[in-house]
Design a protein around this motif. Structure first.
Motif, mmCIF file in Angstrom:
data_model
loop_
_atom_site.group_PDB
_atom_site.id
_atom_site.type_symbol
_atom_site.label_atom_id
_atom_site.label_comp_id
_atom_site.label_asym_id
_atom_site.label_seq_id
_atom_site.Cartn_x
_atom_site.Cartn_y
_atom_site.Cartn_z
ATOM 1 N N GLY A 206 0.822 -1.210 0.000
ATOM 2 C CA GLY A 206 0.000 0.000 0.000
ATOM 3 C C GLY A 206 0.857 1.260 0.000
ATOM 4 O O GLY A 206 0.638 2.186 -0.794
ATOM 5 N N ILE A 207 1.861 1.270 0.888
ATOM 6 C CA ILE A 207 2.724 2.453 0.974
ATOM 7 C C ILE A 207 3.547 2.597 -0.303
ATOM 8 O O ILE A 207 3.700 3.708 -0.837
ATOM 9 N N GLY A 208 4.060 1.494 -0.806
ATOM 10 C CA GLY A 208 4.896 1.534 -2.007
ATOM 11 C C GLY A 208 4.141 2.063 -3.218
ATOM 12 O O GLY A 208 4.583 3.038 -3.864
ATOM 13 N N MET A 209 3.007 1.454 -3.544
ATOM 14 C CA MET A 209 2.245 1.911 -4.720
ATOM 15 C C MET A 209 1.688 3.307 -4.482
ATOM 16 O O MET A 209 1.679 4.147 -5.391
ATOM 17 N N GLY A 210 1.227 3.544 -3.245
ATOM 18 C CA GLY A 210 0.676 4.867 -2.935
ATOM 19 C C GLY A 210 1.718 5.960 -3.072
ATOM 20 O O GLY A 210 1.449 7.031 -3.628
ATOM 21 N N THR A 211 2.919 5.686 -2.587
ATOM 22 C CA THR A 211 3.989 6.687 -2.676
ATOM 23 C C THR A 211 4.396 6.914 -4.119
ATOM 24 O O THR A 211 4.586 8.066 -4.543
ATOM 25 N N ALA A 212 4.527 5.826 -4.876
ATOM 26 C CA ALA A 212 4.915 5.966 -6.290
ATOM 27 C C ALA A 212 3.886 6.801 -7.035
ATOM 28 O O ALA A 212 4.231 7.764 -7.743
ATOM 29 N N PHE A 213 2.602 6.473 -6.862
ATOM 30 C CA PHE A 213 1.547 7.227 -7.549
ATOM 31 C C PHE A 213 1.487 8.657 -7.045
ATOM 32 O O PHE A 213 1.419 9.610 -7.834
ATOM 33 N N GLY A 214 1.502 8.792 -5.721
ATOM 34 C CA GLY A 214 1.370 10.125 -5.141
ATOM 35 C C GLY A 214 2.484 11.060 -5.582
ATOM 36 O O GLY A 214 2.243 12.207 -5.973
ATOM 37 N N LEU B 185 4.408 10.788 -8.243
ATOM 38 C CA LEU B 185 4.374 11.083 -9.678
ATOM 39 C C LEU B 185 3.212 12.016 -10.017
ATOM 40 O O LEU B 185 3.338 12.852 -10.923
ATOM 41 N N VAL B 186 2.104 11.923 -9.275
ATOM 42 C CA VAL B 186 1.019 12.897 -9.460
ATOM 43 C C VAL B 186 1.512 14.282 -9.055
ATOM 44 O O VAL B 186 1.250 15.287 -9.739
ATOM 45 N N LEU B 187 2.230 14.333 -7.952
ATOM 46 C CA LEU B 187 2.794 15.608 -7.489
ATOM 47 C C LEU B 187 3.745 16.190 -8.532
ATOM 48 O O LEU B 187 3.708 17.397 -8.828
ATOM 49 N N LEU B 188 4.578 15.347 -9.107
ATOM 50 C CA LEU B 188 5.498 15.814 -10.147
ATOM 51 C C LEU B 188 4.729 16.290 -11.373
ATOM 52 O O LEU B 188 5.145 17.234 -12.049
ATOM 53 N N ASN C 284 4.225 16.000 -21.940
ATOM 54 C CA ASN C 284 2.963 15.299 -21.691
ATOM 55 C C ASN C 284 2.998 14.678 -20.291
ATOM 56 O O ASN C 284 3.218 13.474 -20.132
ATOM 57 N N PRO C 285 2.779 15.496 -19.259
ATOM 58 C CA PRO C 285 2.993 15.011 -17.886
ATOM 59 C C PRO C 285 2.040 13.893 -17.457
ATOM 60 O O PRO C 285 2.327 13.179 -16.499
ATOM 61 N N LYS C 286 0.936 13.703 -18.192
ATOM 62 C CA LYS C 286 0.015 12.601 -17.829
ATOM 63 C C LYS C 286 0.728 11.254 -17.882
ATOM 64 O O LYS C 286 0.373 10.297 -17.192
ATOM 65 N N THR C 287 1.757 11.179 -18.723
ATOM 66 C CA THR C 287 2.437 9.888 -18.914
ATOM 67 C C THR C 287 3.220 9.471 -17.669
ATOM 68 O O THR C 287 3.643 8.313 -17.574
ATOM 69 N N LEU C 288 3.388 10.407 -16.724
ATOM 70 C CA LEU C 288 4.006 10.025 -15.447
ATOM 71 C C LEU C 288 3.182 8.934 -14.772
ATOM 72 O O LEU C 288 3.723 8.043 -14.115
ATOM 73 N N LEU C 289 1.859 9.007 -14.929
ATOM 74 C CA LEU C 289 0.998 8.023 -14.271
ATOM 75 C C LEU C 289 1.203 6.634 -14.848
ATOM 76 O O LEU C 289 1.051 5.635 -14.137
ATOM 77 N N GLY D 298 9.934 6.011 -10.956
ATOM 78 C CA GLY D 298 9.014 5.192 -10.153
ATOM 79 C C GLY D 298 9.705 4.011 -9.493
ATOM 80 O O GLY D 298 9.491 3.735 -8.311
ATOM 81 N N SER D 299 10.543 3.309 -10.223
ATOM 82 C CA SER D 299 11.199 2.128 -9.636
ATOM 83 C C SER D 299 12.215 2.547 -8.574
ATOM 84 O O SER D 299 12.384 1.856 -7.564
ATOM 85 N N ALA D 300 12.875 3.693 -8.785
ATOM 86 C CA ALA D 300 13.804 4.187 -7.762
ATOM 87 C C ALA D 300 13.040 4.576 -6.489
ATOM 88 O O ALA D 300 13.514 4.334 -5.373
ATOM 89 N N VAL D 301 11.860 5.158 -6.647
ATOM 90 C CA VAL D 301 11.031 5.529 -5.489
ATOM 91 C C VAL D 301 10.599 4.280 -4.730
ATOM 92 O O VAL D 301 10.690 4.218 -3.499
#
Lengths: 91, 400
Positions: free
Chosen positions: A12-20, A22-25, B122-127, B385-388
């Motif tokens: 949960g934390i891993g996927m949530g952090t990755a999504f969160g 990248l949404v922030l970025l 195209n920042p949507k592609t971040l998702l 993403g993978s680094a995060v």
């Protein structure tokens, strides 16, 4: 805490952090784009509002270059002035 | 061991010398690994499959299996006597196990070669890059599920995390995390990650076609907008700060990646950019890849664990691809300007191969479609993403 619970929390934390993140970025990129467009737009407006100053500066530079070249050519036409003993074709 | 000779201290000097030769000490497992090393070298040279990784890895495998007792890969921390450690033992110990500096150095070079333009356009592609990380967690749970049959194999939580990160399809990140959490699996996970990255052209297309319709594959995307120099300068700086504030343990990778990119985008340090993306990257790659190969000796590889990790790696790659494609299709339900779902598969970080595959599949469906620049967005986002995710694993999972 058993391993399954820990793994679920990790997922949960891993996927949530990755999504969160990248949404922030994504939001950051959009804001940077807007900010950059405004900054560039302002710079362009300033440039177009002062055409005379830019033209005058360019004209002065061109005039200075022409005078310098003329003076150089004039001095080369009169060998006694150049002095220094250097041949005109020195590398 | 072949052990043609019976070796004992009482034997003559000549017999002792013969006993110390590789011929007497090699066994069938080393023989098989030598063949594996040769296959890697063949794929790298004749098929041009990830040559910068597979060639040195293959050579490392050959080095460690050709003669088991060279001392090349030994590291002896306790002894202060000279000549007790081998080159690759030292590189593994300090470059990976103790200090873990080689993957961040590789990331510096990669950052100096990366263009964030398509991503910024195209920042949507971040998702899509985020969605593709689902493969990591599928493999993670798969590895933990092996605990249901503990008499075969039973991975711990750190080992499961090191196996899961294969799904990120990022070699340096896999090595970085494995060195932290499960150094005993480092060689296996790294080689499996790079092997699947090399064969991604065979793994992804069938899945992409299975999960999309012909009409979806034909979607044309407008050329990306022009990205200003300011945007390319500001983004890596802000991204670095934001990511490190949230996941500090990802700092070694993310910082070096963004620093390399800032060198490139500043345009004022061409020598540093060149050094980072050439000399430094090449040196780090040489030592990192050969060292990874030297971790695959016959006695460490031939276990059931290896086969299980091989299967889980394939599952991770496949689920990552599927995750990206399916998320792109889901996004199209709400977007006015549709995106071609094929670019979702580029969210696995295998840069730039995954983006190229998206483009080729798009061209196959619609020759007018040009997806390469669009696919680079999720491709680069996948690296972040993978680094995060690796940073989250390091923060929350501690080695036993």
């Amino acid at each position: 805490m058993d391993i399954t619970t820990k793994a679920a929390i990790l997922t949960g934390i891993g996927m949530g952090t990755a999504f969160g993140l990248l949404v922030l970025l994504m939001v950051v990129i959009m804001l940077v784009g807007v900010f950059s467009a405004r900054l560039l737009g302002t710079a362009e407006e300033r440039a177009s509002a002062q055409p005379h100053e830019v033209d005058a500066e360019a004209r002065d530079k061109a005039l200075a270059a022409a005078i310098a070249v003329t003076a150089l050519l004039a001095s080369q036409d009169r060998p006694g002035i150049s002095g220094g003993g250097l041949p005109s074709s020195a590398p | 061991m072949l052990e043609f000779l019976e070796c004992a201290e009482s034997q003559s000097e000549f017999v002792k010398f013969l006993c110390s030769t590789g011929v007497n000490n090699i066994d069938w497992r080393n023989g098989i690994m030598l063949a594996v090393g040769l296959v890697f070298i063949y794929l790298a040279i004749t098929r041009d499959m990830e040559p910068y990784e597979l060639l040195p890895i293959g050579l490392g495998i050959i080095v460690v299996n050709l003669v088991p007792f060279t001392g090349f890969t030994v590291f002896n921390a306790e002894s202060s006597d000279p000549q007790q450690s081998g080159l690759f033992g030292i590189v593994f110990h300090y470059g990976l196990y103790l200090w873990n500096v080689l993957p961040p150095l590789v990331f510096l070079g990669l950052g100096a070669m990366t263009d964030f333009g398509p991503l910024i356009a195209n920042p949507k592609t971040l998702l899509l890059g985020a969605a593709a990380q689902v493969g990591i967690f599928v493999a993670f749970w798969g590895a933990l599920a092996t605990g249901l049959v503990p008499w075969i194999v039973d991975f711990t939580l750190p080992q499961a995390a090191a196996i899961g990160i294969i799904g990120g399809a990022d070699g340096p990140t896999t090595i970085f995390l494995s060195a932290h959490l499960a150094p005993e699996l480092l060689g296996i996970t790294a080689v499996i990650a790079y092997s699947y990255m090399a064969t991604i052209a065979f793994i992804q297309p069938p899945l992409m076609r299975l999960l999309t319709t012909q009409r979806e594959r034909e979607i044309e995307m407008k050329p990306p907008r022009e990205v200003s120099r300011q945007e390319k300068l500001i983004f890596p700086a802000i991204a670095m700060i934001v990511i490190i504030l949230v996941v500090p343990r990802s700092a070694p990778l993310i910082t070096m990646f963004m620093i390399g990119n800032l060198f490139r985008e500043s345009g004022v340090v061409p020598r540093l950019t060149s050094a980072a993306s050439n000399e430094l990257l090449n040196l780090a790659t040489i030592f990192l890849m050969i060292t990874v190969g030297t971790q695959l000796s016959g006695d460490t590889v031939f276990k059931v664990d290896t086969l299980v990790i091989l299967g889980l790696g394939l599952v991770a790659f496949s689920c990552g691809t599927a995750g990206g494609v399916l998320f792109a299709k889901a996004m199209n339900l709400v977007l006015k300007e549709k995106i071609n779902p094929l670019i979702g598969s580029a969210g696995v970080s295998a840069v730039p191969m995954a983006a190229r595959i998206s483009h080729l599949e798009g061209q196959r469906a619609n020759p007018r479609s040009y997806l390469l620049s669009h696919a680079m967005g999720p491709n680069v986002a996948g690296v972040i993403g993978s680094a995060v995710v690796a940073g989250v694993f390091i923060s929350l999972v501690s080695a036993p």
